[in-house]
Scaffold this motif. Structure first.
Motif, PDB file in Angstrom:
ATOM      1  N   UNK A  19       0.833  -1.209   0.000  1.00 30.11           N
ATOM      2  CA  UNK A  19       0.000   0.000   0.000  1.00 30.11           C
ATOM      3  C   UNK A  19       0.866   1.257   0.000  1.00 30.11           C
ATOM      4  N   UNK A  20       1.829   1.314   0.924  1.00 33.84           N
ATOM      5  CA  UNK A  20       2.668   2.510   1.072  1.00 33.84           C
ATOM      6  C   UNK A  20       3.483   2.767  -0.203  1.00 33.84           C
ATOM      7  N   UNK A  21       4.127   1.715  -0.719  1.00 38.07           N
ATOM      8  CA  UNK A  21       4.988   1.883  -1.892  1.00 38.07           C
ATOM      9  C   UNK A  21       4.169   2.228  -3.145  1.00 38.07           C
ATOM     10  N   UNK A  22       3.000   1.594  -3.306  1.00 32.78           N
ATOM     11  CA  UNK A  22       2.176   1.847  -4.496  1.00 32.78           C
ATOM     12  C   UNK A  22       1.603   3.255  -4.506  1.00 32.78           C
ATOM     13  N   UNK A  23       1.097   3.694  -3.356  1.00 34.54           N
ATOM     14  CA  UNK A  23       0.565   5.063  -3.280  1.00 34.54           C
ATOM     15  C   UNK A  23       1.691   6.077  -3.517  1.00 34.54           C
ATOM     16  N   UNK A  24       2.879   5.786  -2.986  1.00 38.14           N
ATOM     17  CA  UNK A  24       4.031   6.692  -3.164  1.00 38.14           C
ATOM     18  C   UNK A  24       4.419   6.809  -4.634  1.00 38.14           C
ATOM     19  N   UNK A  25       4.453   5.662  -5.325  1.00 43.38           N
ATOM     20  CA  UNK A  25       4.884   5.709  -6.730  1.00 43.38           C
ATOM     21  C   UNK A  25       3.822   6.365  -7.620  1.00 43.38           C
ATOM     22  N   UNK A  26       2.547   6.208  -7.259  1.00 45.27           N
ATOM     23  CA  UNK A  26       1.489   6.877  -8.032  1.00 45.27           C
ATOM     24  C   UNK A  26       1.629   8.396  -7.908  1.00 45.27           C
ATOM     25  N   UNK A 253      -5.892  -7.889  -5.827  1.00 40.62           N
ATOM     26  CA  UNK A 253      -6.750  -6.952  -6.560  1.00 40.62           C
ATOM     27  C   UNK A 253      -7.582  -6.103  -5.603  1.00 40.62           C
ATOM     28  N   UNK A 254      -8.062  -6.720  -4.514  1.00 40.28           N
ATOM     29  CA  UNK A 254      -8.798  -5.964  -3.487  1.00 40.28           C
ATOM     30  C   UNK A 254      -7.898  -4.875  -2.921  1.00 40.28           C
ATOM     31  N   UNK A 255      -6.646  -5.243  -2.653  1.00 41.06           N
ATOM     32  CA  UNK A 255      -5.665  -4.278  -2.155  1.00 41.06           C
ATOM     33  C   UNK A 255      -5.446  -3.163  -3.172  1.00 41.06           C
ATOM     34  N   UNK A 256      -5.436  -3.524  -4.446  1.00 39.77           N
ATOM     35  CA  UNK A 256      -5.266  -2.530  -5.503  1.00 39.77           C
ATOM     36  C   UNK A 256      -6.371  -1.492  -5.505  1.00 39.77           C
ATOM     37  N   UNK A 257      -7.604  -1.928  -5.228  1.00 34.64           N
ATOM     38  CA  UNK A 257      -8.721  -0.974  -5.182  1.00 34.64           C
ATOM     39  C   UNK A 257      -8.650  -0.092  -3.930  1.00 34.64           C
ATOM     40  N   UNK A 258      -8.093  -0.647  -2.847  1.00 36.39           N
ATOM     41  CA  UNK A 258      -7.848   0.176  -1.659  1.00 36.39           C
ATOM     42  C   UNK A 258      -6.856   1.291  -2.003  1.00 36.39           C
ATOM     43  N   UNK A 259      -5.826   0.938  -2.763  1.00 38.49           N
ATOM     44  CA  UNK A 259      -4.834   1.946  -3.191  1.00 38.49           C
ATOM     45  C   UNK A 259      -5.508   3.033  -4.038  1.00 38.49           C
ATOM     46  N   UNK A 260      -6.419   2.610  -4.924  1.00 39.87           N
ATOM     47  CA  UNK A 260      -7.131   3.575  -5.770  1.00 39.87           C
ATOM     48  C   UNK A 260      -7.881   4.592  -4.914  1.00 39.87           C
ATOM     49  N   UNK A 261      -8.574   4.098  -3.892  1.00 40.17           N
ATOM     50  CA  UNK A 261      -9.325   4.989  -2.994  1.00 40.17           C
ATOM     51  C   UNK A 261      -8.381   5.925  -2.236  1.00 40.17           C
ATOM     52  N   UNK A 262      -7.243   5.393  -1.784  1.00 41.26           N
ATOM     53  CA  UNK A 262      -6.275   6.215  -1.057  1.00 41.26           C
ATOM     54  C   UNK A 262      -5.668   7.278  -1.965  1.00 41.26           C
ATOM     55  N   UNK A 263      -5.388   6.900  -3.216  1.00 41.20           N
ATOM     56  CA  UNK A 263      -4.827   7.866  -4.172  1.00 41.20           C
ATOM     57  C   UNK A 263      -5.823   8.998  -4.431  1.00 41.20           C
ATOM     58  N   UNK A 264      -7.119   8.649  -4.566  1.00 42.79           N
ATOM     59  CA  UNK A 264      -8.149   9.678  -4.750  1.00 42.79           C
ATOM     60  C   UNK A 264      -8.186  10.633  -3.555  1.00 42.79           C
ATOM     61  N   UNK A 265      -8.107  10.038  -2.355  1.00 40.33           N
ATOM     62  CA  UNK A 265      -8.157  10.854  -1.135  1.00 40.33           C
ATOM     63  C   UNK A 265      -6.924  11.746  -1.020  1.00 40.33           C
ATOM     64  N   UNK A 266      -5.732  11.164  -1.250  1.00 38.21           N
ATOM     65  CA  UNK A 266      -4.495  11.943  -1.166  1.00 38.21           C
ATOM     66  C   UNK A 266      -4.453  13.029  -2.249  1.00 38.21           C
ATOM     67  N   UNK A 267      -5.000  12.694  -3.424  1.00 43.07           N
ATOM     68  CA  UNK A 267      -5.043  13.673  -4.506  1.00 43.07           C
ATOM     69  C   UNK A 267      -5.840  14.905  -4.119  1.00 43.07           C
ATOM     70  N   UNK A 268      -6.940  14.676  -3.383  1.00 44.14           N
ATOM     71  CA  UNK A 268      -7.757  15.792  -2.933  1.00 44.14           C
ATOM     72  C   UNK A 268      -7.070  16.573  -1.816  1.00 44.14           C
ATOM     73  N   UNK A 269      -6.462  15.845  -0.870  1.00 42.63           N
ATOM     74  CA  UNK A 269      -5.858  16.492   0.305  1.00 42.63           C
ATOM     75  C   UNK A 269      -4.578  17.240  -0.066  1.00 42.63           C
ATOM     76  N   UNK A 270      -3.709  16.585  -0.871  1.00 42.00           N
ATOM     77  CA  UNK A 270      -2.388  17.162  -1.151  1.00 42.00           C
ATOM     78  C   UNK A 270      -2.408  18.079  -2.375  1.00 42.00           C
ATOM     79  N   UNK A 271      -2.944  17.557  -3.499  1.00 43.54           N
ATOM     80  CA  UNK A 271      -2.872  18.291  -4.765  1.00 43.54           C
ATOM     81  C   UNK A 271      -4.136  19.117  -5.020  1.00 43.54           C
ATOM     82  N   UNK A 272      -5.164  18.929  -4.184  1.00 44.92           N
ATOM     83  CA  UNK A 272      -6.450  19.602  -4.361  1.00 44.92           C
ATOM     84  C   UNK A 272      -7.123  19.248  -5.685  1.00 44.92           C
TER      85      UNK A 272
END
Length: 346
Positions: A19-26, A253-272
């Protein structure tokens, strides 16, 4: 600490690392492609795999893991298939709308389940199917916007789903069949994956972007972010094989969708990034599905462990029963025959 507790701890560690590495690389790649305009995804992936192989080769020389050769045809086929699946996913994104590409990614879980049922005889309970359905619904609500269809894009998406499912199932089955670790499998398959994408990457990127990767202006900032992305990819590639080996392709794959949700959330919080109530609702539904899947998976694993322990206990009892019966039978026989022997002596 027992073996079961060590395995659970290792699984949690693998999931967390993934999770940590995938969200970081995205986030890193998003900065590279959006801000610095380096949009050559397939070529970048080939560099990721090449750096991963080099780092694993150094780790092997330092004896961090042991090289375990096994069937070369299986390694080569697996590595090339993985490379092809990555290329097809990139082509799918290039020839389809973002919404249809997200639907393609959602189709990987049901396709994986179908293949495992048909070819591996695996069974999925109603509870697992229900939790996965809620998860897919949530991710669909959060990510799927438009569904523009075209024949070539749909065909590429179909090929991408099939090759990705088969490659991930093979990741799990090869580790178990040949008794190799995730590191050993990644080390041996990486050269074939990297070679496949190094050869095809520049052509695919040229087809998708109409730009030449070798003509791009590599500034110090671009080079730094590319190197950072490659370093993070070592952890991403390693954790991918580790998670699939310790759990299953469906769990990955379930973990991959968790990453997708986290990326969406981080995108809003960090990059707006733009964020709607639909995104929030979808993420919440997906989280419910993930929690249900996790709970049901743990529950079923505990039941399987209890059943296996009971069967092992019955087997041990079964092995000891015949001896007891023979001894008891001999004793009974002696008791019954004693009067006869006494009569003969008289």
């Amino acid at each position: 600490m027992g073996e079961g507790e060590k395995f659970q701890l290792g699984t949690v560690g693998a999931l967390s690392l993934s999770v940590v590495s995938s969200v970081s690389i995205v986030i890193c790649n998003k900065a590279l492609m959006s801000s610095l305009h380096f949009i050559f995804a397939t070529t970048l992936t080939s560099w990721h795999l090449l750096v991963t192989f080099c780092s694993l080769h150094v780790a092997l020389k330092m004896r961090f893991f042991e090289h375990k050769p096994f069937e070369q045809k299986a390694v080569m086929g697996f590595g090339i298939l993985n490379g092809i699946s990555i290329g097809l996913l990139n082509l799918s994104l290039g020839f389809n709308s973002v919404g249809f590409y997200q639907m393609t990614k959602l189709a990987i879980i049901p396709c994986t389940i179908l293949l495992e049922i048909l070819f591996l005889g695996k069974k999925f309970s109603k509870r697992i199917q229900f939790s996965l359905s809620i998860l897919l619904l949530g991710v669909g609500v959060a990510t799927v916007t438009d569904l523009q269809l075209n024949a070539l894009g749909s065909f590429l998406s179909l090929l991408a789903v099939i090759t990705t499912c088969v490659a991930q199932i093979m990741t799990n089955t090869i580790q178990k069949k040949f008794k190799v670790s995730s590191t050993q499998l990644l080390y041996q398959s990486c050269p074939y994956q990297a070679a496949t994408l190094l050869i095809s990457g520049p052509y695919l990127d040229k087809l998708l972007t109409d730009l030449n990767v070798f003509a791009f202006k590599y500034t110090t900032q671009v080079t730094f972010v590319i190197v950072l992305s490659c370093l993070i990819s070592i952890s991403v590639n390693f954790s991918t094989f580790l998670v699939i080996g310790k759990t299953s392709p469906v769990t990955y794959q379930v973990l991959g969708h968790l990453k997708t949700c986290l990326v969406l959330a981080f995108g809003y919080i960090i990059v707006r990034d733009p964020f709607s109530w639909r995104n929030i609702l979808g993420i919440l539904i997906a989280m419910v599905g993930m929690l249900l899947y996790s709970y049901n998976s743990i529950l079923e694993n505990q039941q399987k462990a209890a059943e296996a322990a009971a069967q092992a206990s019955q087997a041990r009892e079964g092995e000891s029963d015949p001896i007891i019966n023979v001894e008891n039978g001999s004793a009974l026989l002696s008791k019954r025959q004693a009067p006869v022997w006494g009569k003969d002596k008289d």
